[in-house]
Design an enzyme around this catalytic site. Structure first.
Site, PDB file in Angstrom:
ATOM      1  N   ASP A  12       0.874  -1.168   0.000  1.00 26.15           N
ATOM      2  CA  ASP A  12       0.000   0.000   0.000  1.00 26.15           C
ATOM      3  C   ASP A  12       0.915   1.223   0.000  1.00 26.15           C
ATOM      4  O   ASP A  12       2.114   1.108   0.285  1.00 26.15           O
ATOM      5  CB  ASP A  12      -0.887  -0.046   1.248  1.00 26.15           C
ATOM      6  CG  ASP A  12      -1.721   1.198   1.421  1.00 26.15           C
ATOM      7  OD1 ASP A  12      -2.340   1.646   0.446  1.00 26.15           O
ATOM      8  OD2 ASP A  12      -1.743   1.728   2.544  1.00 26.15           O
ATOM      9  N   ASP A  14      -0.129   5.103   1.048  1.00 31.10           N
ATOM     10  CA  ASP A  14      -0.360   6.034   2.161  1.00 31.10           C
ATOM     11  C   ASP A  14      -0.359   5.293   3.496  1.00 31.10           C
ATOM     12  O   ASP A  14      -1.144   4.368   3.698  1.00 31.10           O
ATOM     13  CB  ASP A  14      -1.707   6.745   1.983  1.00 31.10           C
ATOM     14  CG  ASP A  14      -1.779   7.529   0.683  1.00 31.10           C
ATOM     15  OD1 ASP A  14      -1.432   8.708   0.690  1.00 31.10           O
ATOM     16  OD2 ASP A  14      -2.187   6.934  -0.339  1.00 31.10           O
ATOM     17  N   ASP A 172      -1.899  -0.939   5.903  1.00 26.81           N
ATOM     18  CA  ASP A 172      -2.226  -0.494   7.263  1.00 26.81           C
ATOM     19  C   ASP A 172      -3.730  -0.360   7.487  1.00 26.81           C
ATOM     20  O   ASP A 172      -4.160   0.282   8.441  1.00 26.81           O
ATOM     21  CB  ASP A 172      -1.540   0.848   7.553  1.00 26.81           C
ATOM     22  CG  ASP A 172      -2.076   1.977   6.687  1.00 26.81           C
ATOM     23  OD1 ASP A 172      -2.421   1.710   5.512  1.00 26.81           O
ATOM     24  OD2 ASP A 172      -2.149   3.117   7.164  1.00 26.81           O
TER      25      ASP A 172
END
Length: 225
Positions: A12, A14, A172
């Site tokens: 991922d 961000d 996250d």
């Protein structure tokens, strides 16, 4: 040298590779100000909401006063301002440069899968020497369903000649863990990322909780927690 347990690691963006929340929060603040609204969002709150996208940031910055029509009207301003200020305060997370170097040194391919608009993902990754070399990048595009659908992850695996059984997806957000499982990949939670304080890490359903990028590298090499 023994071959690594995994041959591909997909990330991922961000909250996993880059700490983008300060610039995303600043963008939300600039947009609501432009539209004559008071309020704002702090860096800390932006980190909690960044993974939920533009709508969540604008709602928080405005004190939850916006309608869906308001958000749709603000979207072009948000995207334009963010593109102009995409890396004013964004930084790479500590340990990520060494992680990427370690993966490359061991023949493990890296890629980025993000729900960020594709053109913005390409632009921000080029801002940092450590991420500029990542060739396989798939952001939000009209021809690919976004996470948690597995489409982008599987496309990246095809580009990197990988298989789900020997691939990690690192993120996250619960959406990232779901995308990994939907793709048949091992789901890794980046514990340094944008995880709400009141959300237990065990609730994400990850196969492995990486406390640091160093732990992630060791797991990619050995497959052992």
């Amino acid at each position: 040298m023994r071959p690594a347990k995994y041959s591909v690691v997909l990330f991922d963006l961000d909250g996993t590779l880059l700490d983008t929340a300060p610039d995303l929060g600043n963008t939300a603040n600039a947009v609501i100000k432009k539209h004559g609204l008071s309020g704002g969002i702090s860096d800390e709150k932006a980190r909690e909401l960044a993974s939920d996208g533009m709508r969540a940031l604008l709602m928080e910055a405005s004190g939850n006063t916006l309608s869906e029509e308001d958000i749709a009207r603000m979207k072009p301003d948000f995207l334009a301002y963010y593109e102009e200020h995409i890396a004013d305060r964004t930084g790479i997370f500590p340990g990520i440069p060494a992680l990427l170097n370690g993966l490359a040194a061991n023949g493990i391919a890296a890629g980025v899968i993000t729900n960020k608009p594709h053109y913005l993902a390409l632009k921000i990754l080029k801002k940092f020497p450590e991420t500029a070399a990542i060739a396989t990048v798939i952001g939000s595009r009209p021809d690919i369903r976004s996470k948690p659908c597995p489409d982008a992850l599987l496309l990246a695996l095809k580009e990197l000649s990988g298989t789900p059984e020997r691939a990690l997806y690192v993120g996250d957000h619960i959406r990232d863990m779901e995308a990994a499982r939907n793709a048949g990949m091992t789901a890794v939670l980046a514990s340094w990322g944008y995880i709400p304080k009141d959300m237990p890490r065990e609730s994400f359903g990850a196969d492995f909780l990486a406390e640091t990028p160093e732990e992630l590298l060791e797991f990619a090499l050995s497959g052992k927690a």
